[in-house]
Design a protein around this motif. Structure first.
Motif, PDB file in Angstrom:
ATOM      1  N   ARG A  39       0.791  -1.184  -0.100  1.00  9.54           N
ATOM      2  CA  ARG A  39      -0.056   0.215  -0.282  1.00  9.54           C
ATOM      3  C   ARG A  39       0.596   1.142   0.254  1.00  9.54           C
ATOM      4  O   ARG A  39       0.257   2.138  -0.968  1.00  9.54           O
ATOM      5  N   ILE A  40       1.590   0.944   1.051  1.00 11.08           N
ATOM      6  CA  ILE A  40       2.596   2.158   0.837  1.00 11.08           C
ATOM      7  C   ILE A  40       3.294   2.940  -0.259  1.00 11.08           C
ATOM      8  O   ILE A  40       4.130   3.837  -0.963  1.00 11.08           O
ATOM      9  N   VAL A  41       4.117   1.246  -1.211  1.00 11.55           N
ATOM     10  CA  VAL A  41       4.277   1.474  -2.406  1.00 11.55           C
ATOM     11  C   VAL A  41       3.304   2.194  -3.395  1.00 11.55           C
ATOM     12  O   VAL A  41       3.678   3.106  -4.471  1.00 11.55           O
ATOM     13  N   LEU A  42       2.382   1.814  -2.929  1.00  8.41           N
ATOM     14  CA  LEU A  42       1.681   1.908  -4.169  1.00  8.41           C
ATOM     15  C   LEU A  42       0.751   4.017  -3.438  1.00  8.41           C
ATOM     16  O   LEU A  42       0.472   4.695  -4.905  1.00  8.41           O
ATOM     17  N   GLU A  43       1.096   3.913  -3.012  1.00 11.52           N
ATOM     18  CA  GLU A  43       1.015   5.611  -2.511  1.00 11.52           C
ATOM     19  C   GLU A  43       2.021   6.755  -2.996  1.00 11.52           C
ATOM     20  O   GLU A  43       1.406   7.818  -3.651  1.00 11.52           O
ATOM     21  N   PHE A  44       3.755   6.118  -2.795  1.00 12.65           N
ATOM     22  CA  PHE A  44       3.940   7.234  -3.165  1.00 12.65           C
ATOM     23  C   PHE A  44       4.448   6.718  -4.998  1.00 12.65           C
ATOM     24  O   PHE A  44       5.211   7.257  -5.972  1.00 12.65           O
ATOM     25  N   VAL A  63      11.239  -8.848  -0.911  1.00 16.68           N
ATOM     26  CA  VAL A  63      11.698  -8.047  -2.275  1.00 16.68           C
ATOM     27  C   VAL A  63      10.873  -7.863  -3.500  1.00 16.68           C
ATOM     28  O   VAL A  63      10.182  -8.270  -3.517  1.00 16.68           O
ATOM     29  N   LEU A  64      10.869  -6.599  -3.508  1.00 18.52           N
ATOM     30  CA  LEU A  64       9.739  -5.921  -4.340  1.00 18.52           C
ATOM     31  C   LEU A  64      10.803  -4.624  -5.380  1.00 18.52           C
ATOM     32  O   LEU A  64      11.526  -4.177  -5.287  1.00 18.52           O
ATOM     33  N   TRP A  65      10.234  -5.076  -6.737  1.00 19.94           N
ATOM     34  CA  TRP A  65      11.087  -4.345  -7.968  1.00 19.94           C
ATOM     35  C   TRP A  65      10.495  -3.333  -8.441  1.00 19.94           C
ATOM     36  O   TRP A  65       9.370  -4.228  -8.823  1.00 19.94           O
ATOM     37  N   VAL A  66      10.584  -1.997  -7.943  1.00 15.56           N
ATOM     38  CA  VAL A  66       9.139  -1.101  -8.371  1.00 15.56           C
ATOM     39  C   VAL A  66       9.312  -0.516  -9.619  1.00 15.56           C
ATOM     40  O   VAL A  66      10.914   0.480  -9.134  1.00 15.56           O
ATOM     41  N   LYS A 321      -8.857   0.923   5.303  1.00 12.98           N
ATOM     42  CA  LYS A 321      -8.729   1.747   4.301  1.00 12.98           C
ATOM     43  C   LYS A 321      -9.244   1.850   2.489  1.00 12.98           C
ATOM     44  O   LYS A 321      -9.285   0.178   3.316  1.00 12.98           O
ATOM     45  N   GLY A 322      -9.202   1.895   1.973  1.00  9.31           N
ATOM     46  CA  GLY A 322      -9.712   1.941   0.959  1.00  9.31           C
ATOM     47  C   GLY A 322      -8.105   1.483  -0.308  1.00  9.31           C
ATOM     48  O   GLY A 322      -7.386   1.840  -0.094  1.00  9.31           O
ATOM     49  N   ARG A 323      -8.388   1.722  -1.379  1.00 11.00           N
ATOM     50  CA  ARG A 323      -7.627   1.414  -2.318  1.00 11.00           C
ATOM     51  C   ARG A 323      -7.255   3.095  -2.846  1.00 11.00           C
ATOM     52  O   ARG A 323      -7.345   4.001  -2.319  1.00 11.00           O
ATOM     53  N   PRO A 324      -5.390   2.955  -2.533  1.00 12.24           N
ATOM     54  CA  PRO A 324      -4.798   4.183  -2.885  1.00 12.24           C
ATOM     55  C   PRO A 324      -4.910   4.996  -4.656  1.00 12.24           C
ATOM     56  O   PRO A 324      -5.228   4.332  -4.843  1.00 12.24           O
ATOM     57  N   ARG A 325      -4.628   6.265  -3.962  1.00 14.43           N
ATOM     58  CA  ARG A 325      -4.816   7.143  -4.848  1.00 14.43           C
ATOM     59  C   ARG A 325      -5.809   7.016  -6.167  1.00 14.43           C
ATOM     60  O   ARG A 325      -5.601   7.530  -7.090  1.00 14.43           O
TER      61      ARG A 325
END
Length: 391
Positions: A39-44, A63-66, A321-325
């Protein structure tokens, strides 16, 4: 001595230009940690190209490849690291944990009032600034006046937890004034009072609209107003299977997308560390996973008296919480289409088995998209859905 808390999160550039940035989290585990981190990654504004998750129930390694989406998006990687650290259990010094325990666990809401001259793309510009400043939109009320001005009321929370400081509030308002330029008449940011309470409550939807928005089962039919586009038809090919003869360790992997399709391997267990062996529980889990992949959000256009209203709904997570962004993505899609928003608001709607976050956008008529045209409505829904899905 253990691992220094600052090393629980590492962020490394890709080996070559254009390669994904690698985010590694190595910390004590807790239920829902993977969801919190994603969720934090998506918020960015980041897209997860690949992912590996493993845990023994006590310690996890993720591990996340973003990749930024769009690629031109500027990412404050240090701020992202701090946000990810804040989600990790037991990763703060003891003196800081003591300080946090003395604070209220209730997240404070702040009211941002923006009064400006109305213009196309205004809502998108404001929400872009909020995302850049790590301010999360919780509620919104957009009102257009007869003299072509607009009053925006944004109820927000701060990912950096600094809005209680005068400096942070002034910086946020100044950033908005710079972006809006001469169109900005006034900008105020303060702790929300009774105004926020008055905005609470469930979203008001007619029975017919609620039926269309929430009761369209795409497993069985496609003859509703949310019938699948070509892109969504690809998603309908999703399959979920269960294999109980593999590793006892909880593990997960998001494989890279290949020709528009992605493989996800989830090795999961119950809270007490056991496998899910009950066939009814397995079937219920597979059904919910498939439903979320087939139709993770709902988008439709309806008439509200003489006005045209765009509705977007997404399920509320167990965290509340709902979906980010969502608001940002919808505003961005409408700006690209050249469509102005006359008014907007966010509410909640409860169905028999879950709660939904509902976004309402009352649209202005435009020359390019005459809202009386079914073709124009379909194009708007399609563009909004594609933007939300990251297509």
């Amino acid at each position: 001595m253990g691992i220094p808390w600052d090393d629980f999160v590492l962020i490394e550039d890709g080996k070559s230009p254009g390669d994904p940035t690698v985010v590694t989290v190595n910390c004590p585990d807790k239920t829902g940690l993977g969801c919190d981190l994603c969720r934090i990654v998506l918020e960015f504004g980041l897209y997860v190209a690949r992912g590996d998750f493993s845990t023994d129930g006590r310690w996890c390694y993720i591990v996340l490849w973003v990749i930024p989406r769009p690629s031109s998006l500027r990412i404050d990687w240090e701020s992202l690291k701090n946000r990810l650290l804040s989600a990790c259990p037991s990763c703060l010094p003891s003196f800081y944990l003591t300080e946090l325990s003395n604070r209220s666990s209730v997240t404070p809401f702040y009211l941002l009032k923006v009064f400006s001259v109305d213009r196309k793309g205004l809502l998108n510009d404001v929400t872009s600034v909020l995302c850049e400043l790590e301010l999360t939109l919780q509620k919104v009320k957009v009102m257009t006046t007869p003299d072509d001005k607009v009053l925006d009321l944004f109820f927000i929370t701060d990912g950096m937890d600094l809005l209680h400081t005068k400096k942070r509030r002034e910086e946020a308002c100044e950033h908005l004034r710079v972006v809006l330029g001469e169109d900005c008449i006034s900008c105020e940011l303060q702790l929300a009072g009774p105004e926020y309470e008055s905005q609470q409550g469930l979203s008001s939807l007619s029975e017919a609209v609620a039926e269309d928005l929430f009761s369209c089962e795409l497993f069985d039919k496609e003859a509703c107003s949310q019938a699948l586009s070509r892109d969504m038809s690809k998603v309908k090919k999703a399959a979920v299977t269960v294999d109980n003869f593999l590793s006892p360790i909880a593990y997960g992997r998001f494989s890279p997308s290949v020709k528009g399709h992605r493989s996800l391997d989830l090795f999961i267990q119950t809270k007490d560390g056991k496998k899910i062996v009950d066939h009814e529980d397995q079937a219920a889990l597979c059904s919910r996973l498939k439903e979320e992949m087939l139709h993770p959000l709902r988008v439709t256009i309806t008439n509200r008296g003489p006005d045209t209203e765009l509705l977007v709904a997404n399920p509320v997570e167990l965290s509340g919480k709902g979906r980010p962004r969502v608001f940002y993505d919808v505003a961005c899609a409408l700006k690209k289409l050249g469509i102005c928003v006359f008014s907007a608001e966010i509410g909640r709607h409860s169905t028999s088995d879950r709660q939904w976050e509902v976004y309402k956008f009352r649209l202005d008529e435009s020359r390019e998209f005459p809202l009386a045209s079914n073709r124009a409505k379909s194009e708007i829904v399609d563009r909004v859905r594609k933007t939300l899905m990251g297509w």
